[in-house]
Write a protein that holds these residues in place. Structure first.
Motif, PDB file in Angstrom:
ATOM      1  N   PHE A  95       0.845  -1.184   0.000  1.00  0.00           N
ATOM      2  CA  PHE A  95       0.000   0.000   0.000  1.00  0.00           C
ATOM      3  C   PHE A  95       0.888   1.243   0.000  1.00  0.00           C
ATOM      4  CE2 PHE A  95       0.897  -0.771   4.417  1.00  0.00           C
ATOM      5  CZ  PHE A  95       0.947   0.481   5.021  1.00  0.00           C
ATOM      6  N   THR A  96       0.341   2.294  -0.583  1.00  0.00           N
ATOM      7  CA  THR A  96       1.024   3.588  -0.587  1.00  0.00           C
ATOM      8  C   THR A  96       0.059   4.584   0.036  1.00  0.00           C
ATOM      9  OG1 THR A  96       2.164   3.006  -2.622  1.00  0.00           O
ATOM     10  CG2 THR A  96       2.196   5.325  -1.982  1.00  0.00           C
ATOM     11  N   PRO A  97       0.345   5.022   1.262  1.00  0.00           N
ATOM     12  CA  PRO A  97      -0.587   5.933   1.929  1.00  0.00           C
ATOM     13  C   PRO A  97      -0.556   7.319   1.304  1.00  0.00           C
ATOM     14  CG  PRO A  97       1.343   5.578   3.287  1.00  0.00           C
ATOM     15  CD  PRO A  97       1.492   4.695   2.092  1.00  0.00           C
ATOM     16  N   ASP A  98      -1.664   8.011   1.416  1.00  0.00           N
ATOM     17  CA  ASP A  98      -1.712   9.415   1.053  1.00  0.00           C
ATOM     18  C   ASP A  98      -1.011  10.161   2.185  1.00  0.00           C
ATOM     19  OD1 ASP A  98      -2.574  11.739  -0.433  1.00  0.00           O
ATOM     20  OD2 ASP A  98      -4.003  12.065   1.193  1.00  0.00           O
ATOM     21  N   ALA A  99       0.125  10.716   1.882  1.00  0.00           N
ATOM     22  CA  ALA A  99       1.005  11.254   2.917  1.00  0.00           C
ATOM     23  C   ALA A  99       0.493  12.526   3.568  1.00  0.00           C
ATOM     24  CB  ALA A  99       2.393  11.508   2.334  1.00  0.00           C
ATOM     25  N   ARG A 100      -0.397  13.245   2.934  1.00  0.00           N
ATOM     26  CA  ARG A 100      -0.780  14.566   3.446  1.00  0.00           C
ATOM     27  C   ARG A 100      -1.355  14.522   4.849  1.00  0.00           C
ATOM     28  NH1 ARG A 100      -4.239  15.983  -1.735  1.00  0.00           N
ATOM     29  NH2 ARG A 100      -4.777  13.837  -1.264  1.00  0.00           N
ATOM     30  N   ILE A 101      -2.249  13.586   5.121  1.00  0.00           N
ATOM     31  CA  ILE A 101      -2.890  13.547   6.438  1.00  0.00           C
ATOM     32  C   ILE A 101      -1.901  13.125   7.515  1.00  0.00           C
ATOM     33  CG2 ILE A 101      -4.665  12.422   7.834  1.00  0.00           C
ATOM     34  CD1 ILE A 101      -6.353  12.255   5.283  1.00  0.00           C
ATOM     35  N   GLY A 102      -1.145  12.056   7.270  1.00  0.00           N
ATOM     36  CA  GLY A 102      -0.178  11.586   8.266  1.00  0.00           C
ATOM     37  C   GLY A 102       0.881  12.633   8.578  1.00  0.00           C
ATOM     38  N   ILE A 103       1.391  13.285   7.545  1.00  0.00           N
ATOM     39  CA  ILE A 103       2.414  14.317   7.759  1.00  0.00           C
ATOM     40  C   ILE A 103       1.820  15.510   8.498  1.00  0.00           C
ATOM     41  CG2 ILE A 103       3.869  16.001   6.563  1.00  0.00           C
ATOM     42  CD1 ILE A 103       4.436  13.809   4.486  1.00  0.00           C
ATOM     43  N   ALA A 104       0.597  15.890   8.143  1.00  0.00           N
ATOM     44  CA  ALA A 104      -0.045  17.019   8.823  1.00  0.00           C
ATOM     45  C   ALA A 104      -0.246  16.721  10.308  1.00  0.00           C
ATOM     46  CB  ALA A 104      -1.373  17.351   8.156  1.00  0.00           C
ATOM     47  N   LEU A 105      -0.737  15.526  10.628  1.00  0.00           N
ATOM     48  CA  LEU A 105      -0.941  15.174  12.036  1.00  0.00           C
ATOM     49  C   LEU A 105       0.374  15.146  12.801  1.00  0.00           C
ATOM     50  CD1 LEU A 105      -3.615  12.350  11.786  1.00  0.00           C
ATOM     51  CD2 LEU A 105      -3.907  14.604  12.772  1.00  0.00           C
ATOM     52  N   MET A 106       1.385  14.522  12.205  1.00  0.00           N
ATOM     53  CA  MET A 106       2.679  14.446  12.874  1.00  0.00           C
ATOM     54  C   MET A 106       3.261  15.847  13.058  1.00  0.00           C
ATOM     55  SD  MET A 106       6.027  12.194  11.934  1.00  0.00           S
ATOM     56  CE  MET A 106       6.473  13.177  10.528  1.00  0.00           C
ATOM     57  N   SER A 107       3.149  16.689  12.051  1.00  0.00           N
ATOM     58  CA  SER A 107       3.691  18.052  12.129  1.00  0.00           C
ATOM     59  C   SER A 107       2.993  18.858  13.216  1.00  0.00           C
ATOM     60  CB  SER A 107       3.551  18.762  10.791  1.00  0.00           C
ATOM     61  OG  SER A 107       4.274  18.089   9.808  1.00  0.00           O
ATOM     62  N   LEU A 108       1.674  18.720  13.319  1.00  0.00           N
ATOM     63  CA  LEU A 108       0.945  19.442  14.370  1.00  0.00           C
ATOM     64  C   LEU A 108       1.407  19.018  15.761  1.00  0.00           C
ATOM     65  CD1 LEU A 108      -2.708  19.406  12.976  1.00  0.00           C
ATOM     66  CD2 LEU A 108      -1.287  21.421  13.387  1.00  0.00           C
ATOM     67  N   LEU A 109       1.571  17.714  15.956  1.00  0.00           N
ATOM     68  CA  LEU A 109       1.999  17.232  17.267  1.00  0.00           C
ATOM     69  C   LEU A 109       3.419  17.691  17.583  1.00  0.00           C
ATOM     70  CD1 LEU A 109       1.271  15.583  19.770  1.00  0.00           C
ATOM     71  CD2 LEU A 109       2.288  13.614  18.650  1.00  0.00           C
ATOM     72  N   VAL A 110       4.318  17.589  16.619  1.00  0.00           N
ATOM     73  CA  VAL A 110       5.709  18.027  16.839  1.00  0.00           C
ATOM     74  C   VAL A 110       5.747  19.522  17.134  1.00  0.00           C
ATOM     75  CG1 VAL A 110       7.942  18.350  15.693  1.00  0.00           C
ATOM     76  CG2 VAL A 110       6.771  16.162  15.539  1.00  0.00           C
ATOM     77  N   ALA A 111       4.973  20.302  16.396  1.00  0.00           N
ATOM     78  CA  ALA A 111       4.941  21.749  16.635  1.00  0.00           C
ATOM     79  C   ALA A 111       4.423  22.056  18.037  1.00  0.00           C
ATOM     80  CB  ALA A 111       4.073  22.435  15.583  1.00  0.00           C
ATOM     81  N   ARG A 112       3.412  21.324  18.473  1.00  0.00           N
ATOM     82  CA  ARG A 112       2.861  21.540  19.817  1.00  0.00           C
ATOM     83  C   ARG A 112       3.880  21.196  20.893  1.00  0.00           C
ATOM     84  NH1 ARG A 112       0.067  24.416  23.276  1.00  0.00           N
ATOM     85  NH2 ARG A 112      -0.821  23.169  24.930  1.00  0.00           N
TER      86      ARG A 112
END
Length: 180
Positions: A95-112
């Motif tokens: 499978f090849t995930p759509d990266a936008r959602i996973g990266i967005a969630l990870m980025s929000l958590l890291v930024a927080r």
């Protein structure tokens, strides 16, 4: 020489950066579907959510924030699964995930988390007070929304991958007779 919290945090930075890079590569590339990894997510992430829910029982706003994040994470996983490319190859399920959602969630958590560390480092507080601020990192409603979103997203995504694998295995065995 005693280890201060800032020395420990500084020593952990390379490890954290390495794990973030590994996570990023996994979010944007084709991956082999491994059932054990999906099952680990289905078991481990809800356990963390249950622990966070239990520890935030005394703070109703934190509890609501956590479960709000869970609801958002589940909805995002449904969207993510719809945008995932699935394939069955002779060497297994991919499978090849759509990266936008996973990266967005990870980025929000890291930024927080980075923002909270910045807040703690710039506060002119004694060491004992900084320790209590560190505990508040896991009790903050905003942080719990993000953690709930991330854990629920990966749990529901793993459930979706397991369902897809099962449907493929029931429809037709893998080419070459390889079991799923």
């Amino acid at each position: 020489m005693t280890l201060t919290p800032s020395l420990v945090a500084f020593a952990l930075v390379p490890l954290i950066l390495w794990r973030l890079y590994a996570r990023y590569r996994r979010l944007v590339s084709r991956q082999k579907s491994r059932a054990w990894r999906h099952w680990a997510a289905v078991v481990f992430f809800p356990a963390i959510l249950a622990l966070l829910a239990f520890t935030s029982l005394v703070r109703p706003l934190a509890e609501v924030a956590l479960f709000g994040g869970v609801a958002i994470g589940i909805a995002l996983s449904v969207i993510g699964l719809r945008h995932t490319r699935f394939e069955v190859a002779p060497d297994g399920f991919w499978f090849t995930p759509d990266a936008r959602i996973g990266i967005a969630l990870m980025s929000l958590l890291v930024a927080r988390v980075l923002y909270r560390f910045y807040q703690m480092s710039t506060a002119a507080l004694p060491a004992a007070a900084r320790g209590s601020q560190m505990q508040d990192l896991s009790r903050s409603p905003l942080t719990l929304v993000l953690i709930g979103m991330l854990l629920a997203y990966y749990t529901a995504y793993a459930i979706g991958l397991l369902r897809w694998r099962r449907a493929q295995a029931l429809a037709a065995p893998l080419p070459g007779g390889t079991p799923p």
